[in-house]
Design a protein around this motif. Structure first.
Motif, PDB file in Angstrom:
ATOM      1  N   PRO A 112      14.373 -10.030 -19.306  1.00 22.44           N
ATOM      2  CA  PRO A 112      13.107 -10.042 -18.559  1.00 22.44           C
ATOM      3  C   PRO A 112      13.219 -10.937 -17.333  1.00 22.44           C
ATOM      4  N   ALA A 113      12.453 -10.609 -16.306  1.00 23.90           N
ATOM      5  CA  ALA A 113      12.486 -11.384 -15.067  1.00 23.90           C
ATOM      6  C   ALA A 113      11.069 -11.513 -14.512  1.00 23.90           C
ATOM      7  N   GLU A 114      10.850 -12.571 -13.747  1.00 24.06           N
ATOM      8  CA  GLU A 114       9.535 -12.821 -13.155  1.00 24.06           C
ATOM      9  C   GLU A 114       9.249 -11.831 -12.033  1.00 24.06           C
ATOM     10  N   VAL A 115       8.020 -11.320 -12.019  1.00 24.93           N
ATOM     11  CA  VAL A 115       7.554 -10.480 -10.910  1.00 24.93           C
ATOM     12  C   VAL A 115       6.700 -11.352 -10.001  1.00 24.93           C
ATOM     13  N   ARG A 116       7.091 -11.419  -8.740  1.00 22.29           N
ATOM     14  CA  ARG A 116       6.339 -12.271  -7.814  1.00 22.29           C
ATOM     15  C   ARG A 116       6.193 -11.581  -6.456  1.00 22.29           C
ATOM     16  N   VAL A 117       5.130 -11.927  -5.771  1.00 21.57           N
ATOM     17  CA  VAL A 117       4.865 -11.407  -4.430  1.00 21.57           C
ATOM     18  C   VAL A 117       4.897 -12.586  -3.465  1.00 21.57           C
ATOM     19  N   GLU A 118       5.829 -12.538  -2.524  1.00 20.75           N
ATOM     20  CA  GLU A 118       5.949 -13.566  -1.492  1.00 20.75           C
ATOM     21  C   GLU A 118       5.535 -12.948  -0.169  1.00 20.75           C
ATOM     22  N   GLY A 119       4.340 -13.342   0.292  1.00 20.41           N
ATOM     23  CA  GLY A 119       3.799 -12.688   1.477  1.00 20.41           C
ATOM     24  C   GLY A 119       3.449 -11.254   1.126  1.00 20.41           C
ATOM     25  N   LYS A 120       4.203 -10.324   1.700  1.00 17.98           N
ATOM     26  CA  LYS A 120       4.030  -8.911   1.371  1.00 17.98           C
ATOM     27  C   LYS A 120       5.246  -8.328   0.664  1.00 17.98           C
ATOM     28  N   ASP A 121       6.192  -9.198   0.297  1.00 19.33           N
ATOM     29  CA  ASP A 121       7.437  -8.747  -0.333  1.00 19.33           C
ATOM     30  C   ASP A 121       7.363  -8.927  -1.842  1.00 19.33           C
ATOM     31  N   GLY A 129      12.709 -11.197 -10.202  1.00 16.49           N
ATOM     32  CA  GLY A 129      13.726 -12.243 -10.166  1.00 16.49           C
ATOM     33  C   GLY A 129      14.073 -12.532  -8.715  1.00 16.49           C
ATOM     34  N   ASP A 130      15.351 -12.423  -8.377  1.00 17.43           N
ATOM     35  CA  ASP A 130      15.775 -12.626  -6.990  1.00 17.43           C
ATOM     36  C   ASP A 130      16.099 -11.313  -6.283  1.00 17.43           C
ATOM     37  N   ILE A 131      15.723 -10.187  -6.876  1.00 12.38           N
ATOM     38  CA  ILE A 131      16.034  -8.871  -6.314  1.00 12.38           C
ATOM     39  C   ILE A 131      14.805  -8.317  -5.596  1.00 12.38           C
ATOM     40  N   TYR A 132      14.967  -7.988  -4.320  1.00 11.38           N
ATOM     41  CA  TYR A 132      13.871  -7.436  -3.521  1.00 11.38           C
ATOM     42  C   TYR A 132      13.589  -6.002  -3.960  1.00 11.38           C
ATOM     43  N   ILE A 133      12.301  -5.681  -4.130  1.00 13.66           N
ATOM     44  CA  ILE A 133      11.909  -4.345  -4.579  1.00 13.66           C
ATOM     45  C   ILE A 133      11.283  -3.540  -3.446  1.00 13.66           C
ATOM     46  N   MET A 134      10.181  -4.034  -2.869  1.00 14.83           N
ATOM     47  CA  MET A 134       9.522  -3.278  -1.802  1.00 14.83           C
ATOM     48  C   MET A 134       8.490  -4.155  -1.106  1.00 14.83           C
ATOM     49  N   ASN A 135       7.901  -3.586  -0.045  1.00 15.55           N
ATOM     50  CA  ASN A 135       6.835  -4.247   0.692  1.00 15.55           C
ATOM     51  C   ASN A 135       5.489  -3.745   0.175  1.00 15.55           C
ATOM     52  N   VAL A 136       4.599  -4.687  -0.148  1.00 14.81           N
ATOM     53  CA  VAL A 136       3.260  -4.349  -0.643  1.00 14.81           C
ATOM     54  C   VAL A 136       2.246  -4.945   0.318  1.00 14.81           C
ATOM     55  N   ASP A 158      -5.321  -5.688  -2.741  1.00 10.00           N
ATOM     56  CA  ASP A 158      -5.723  -5.210  -4.070  1.00 10.00           C
ATOM     57  C   ASP A 158      -4.496  -4.832  -4.896  1.00 10.00           C
ATOM     58  N   ALA A 159      -3.524  -4.202  -4.247  1.00  8.43           N
ATOM     59  CA  ALA A 159      -2.297  -3.821  -4.945  1.00  8.43           C
ATOM     60  C   ALA A 159      -1.515  -5.056  -5.360  1.00  8.43           C
ATOM     61  N   GLN A 160      -1.494  -6.073  -4.506  1.00  6.20           N
ATOM     62  CA  GLN A 160      -0.796  -7.312  -4.839  1.00  6.20           C
ATOM     63  C   GLN A 160      -1.413  -7.981  -6.066  1.00  6.20           C
ATOM     64  N   LYS A 161      -2.752  -8.019  -6.112  1.00  6.61           N
ATOM     65  CA  LYS A 161      -3.434  -8.622  -7.265  1.00  6.61           C
ATOM     66  C   LYS A 161      -3.144  -7.841  -8.545  1.00  6.61           C
ATOM     67  N   MET A 162      -3.132  -6.504  -8.433  1.00  7.12           N
ATOM     68  CA  MET A 162      -2.883  -5.677  -9.603  1.00  7.12           C
ATOM     69  C   MET A 162      -1.448  -5.876 -10.105  1.00  7.12           C
ATOM     70  N   ILE A 163      -0.520  -6.016  -9.163  1.00 12.27           N
ATOM     71  CA  ILE A 163       0.885  -6.239  -9.538  1.00 12.27           C
ATOM     72  C   ILE A 163       1.044  -7.583 -10.240  1.00 12.27           C
TER      73      ILE A 163
END
Length: 297
Positions: A170-179, A183-190, A194-199
C-alpha cells in the motif's frame, strides 16, 4: 456408422468417454467476479458446446479402430467451429466492454476468448483418453483415465497470477497542488477542487514492485495494467460515474525503477482485500514477456 458403434463392444467406452467429457466441461465452468459466462444462458451455450466436444472426442477412437476414417474428419470440422466460438466470445465481451466504467481492455478479452476455445479442446482430450483407456483396459481403466484427465484439466485451467512476479505494498495517495501521486509515483493532474477532495477522502494507492526484469516488462504493458484496474474495480466497486476522467482509476510506471503505481477509488476501502485482488489478477498470455530468457542469435 453410429448405429454400428452403439451395437458393438464400443458401447461402454463410448458412454464413459462421453460422460467424462461432459463432466470435464462442467468442472471447468465457472461464473466468477468477471460475471462471464452469465447465468443461465451463457452457461447453457458453453455446456452445449461441451456436449458436442465430448461426443466428438468419444467417437474418434472407435471410428479409427473400425477403419472409418471419414468419421475422424469431423474433428477438423469441430476445430473450425471452436475457433468460431473464440470469435463469438471476443465479439460479445468487446460489446460489453463499451459499457464498463473501467473496461477490461483488448488483451484481457482476447485471453478470456482464448480460454473458452481451449477448454473445448480439453473436453475432446478428456473424452478421447477415457474412451481409449476403456477400449484397451476395460471399463475400470476408462474410469481411472477419466479421473486423471479431470485432474489434468483442472491444473491446466489455472494460470499464473501477479503475486508470482510482483511485490504489492500500500502507498499514500496525496495531491500536491494539482498533481496526484501514489507514493513517489506521479499519476495525473487533477484541476477540480471537488475532485481533489473526493480523491483525498476515497483514494487508495498500491505500488507493485517487479521481482525480476521479466516482471518489469510484463507489468509495463498497458493491457496488463488495464486488467489490474478492471479486476479491482469489479470486486471493490468504483467511486465514479461516466464523464469524470479525474476520478478514473489509473496505473502509471516509474520509468527509473519499473515499479507500478496504482491509483484506485473503491467503494469498499479495504487495503488488504485490494492487495489480495491485485495479487490474483491473471498474467495475460498476450503481454507476458521473458526477455532475459530469449536466445540471442
Amino acid at each position: 456408422m453410429y448405429k454400428e458403434l452403439l451395437a458393438s463392444e464400443f458401447l461402454v467406452p463410448l458412454l464413459l468417454g462421453f460422460t467424462f467429457g461432459i463432466m470435464c466441461r462442467i468442472h471447468l465452468l465457472r461464473t466468477d467476479y468477471r460475471q462471464y459466462p452469465t447465468y443461465p444462458h451463457g452457461k447453457i451455450i458453453q455446456v452445449a458446446l461441451g456436449v458436442i466436444a465430448a461426443a466428438l472426442g468419444a467417437v474418434a477412437i472407435p471410428a479409427l479402430l473400425k477403419e472409418n476414417y471419414t468419421a475422424v474428419t469431423f474433428l477438423t470440422v469441430a476445430a473450425q467451429q471452436f475457433r468460431d466460438v473464440r470469435n463469438m466470445e471476443r465479439t460479445t465481451l468487446t460489446e460489453i466492454d463499451k459499457q464498463e466504467l473501467v473496461p477490461r481492455g483488448g488483451p484481457y478479452i482476447e485471453g478470456i476468448a482464448l480460454v473458452f476455445e481451449g477448454r473445448n479442446y480439453l473436453v475432446i482430450f478428456c473424452s478421447l483418453i477415457t474412451t481409449l483407456a476403456a477400449v484397451f483396459f476395460h471399463w475400470w481403466g476408462g474410469i481411472i483415465a477419466g479421473i486423471i484427465t479431470l485432474v489434468i484439466a483442472k491444473f491446466l485451467m489455472s494460470g499464473k497470477t501477479l503475486s508470482l512476479i510482483v511485490d504489492i505494498e500500500p502507498a499514500e495517495v496525496r495531491v500536491e497542488g494539482k498533481d496526484l501521486y501514489v507514493g513517489d509515483i506521479y499519476i495525473m493532474n487533477v484541476g477540480l477542487e471537488d475532485a481533489q477532495k473526493m480523491i483525498q477522502q476515497h483514494g487508495m494507492g498500491m505500488i507493485l514492485s517487479p521481482k525480476d526484469p521479466n516482471a518489469k516488462v510484463t507489468i509495463s504493458q498497458p493491457g496488463q495494467r488495464q486488467a489490474i484496474l478492471h479486476d479491482v474495480s469489479t470486486q471493490l466497486g468504483v467511486y465514479m460515474d461516466t464523464g469524470e476522467p479525474s476520478l478514473t482509476p489509473l496505473a502509471k510506471r516509474d520509468m527509473a525503477t519499473g515499479r507500478l503505481g496504482v491509483f484506485l477509488l473503491p467503494q469498499v476501502k479495504d487495503i488488504e482485500k485490494a492487495r489480495a485482488v491485485i495479487g490474483a489478477v491473471p498474467i495475460l498470455e498476450s503481454v507476458y514477456r521473458k526477455p532475459t530468457k530469449a536466445k540471442q542469435d
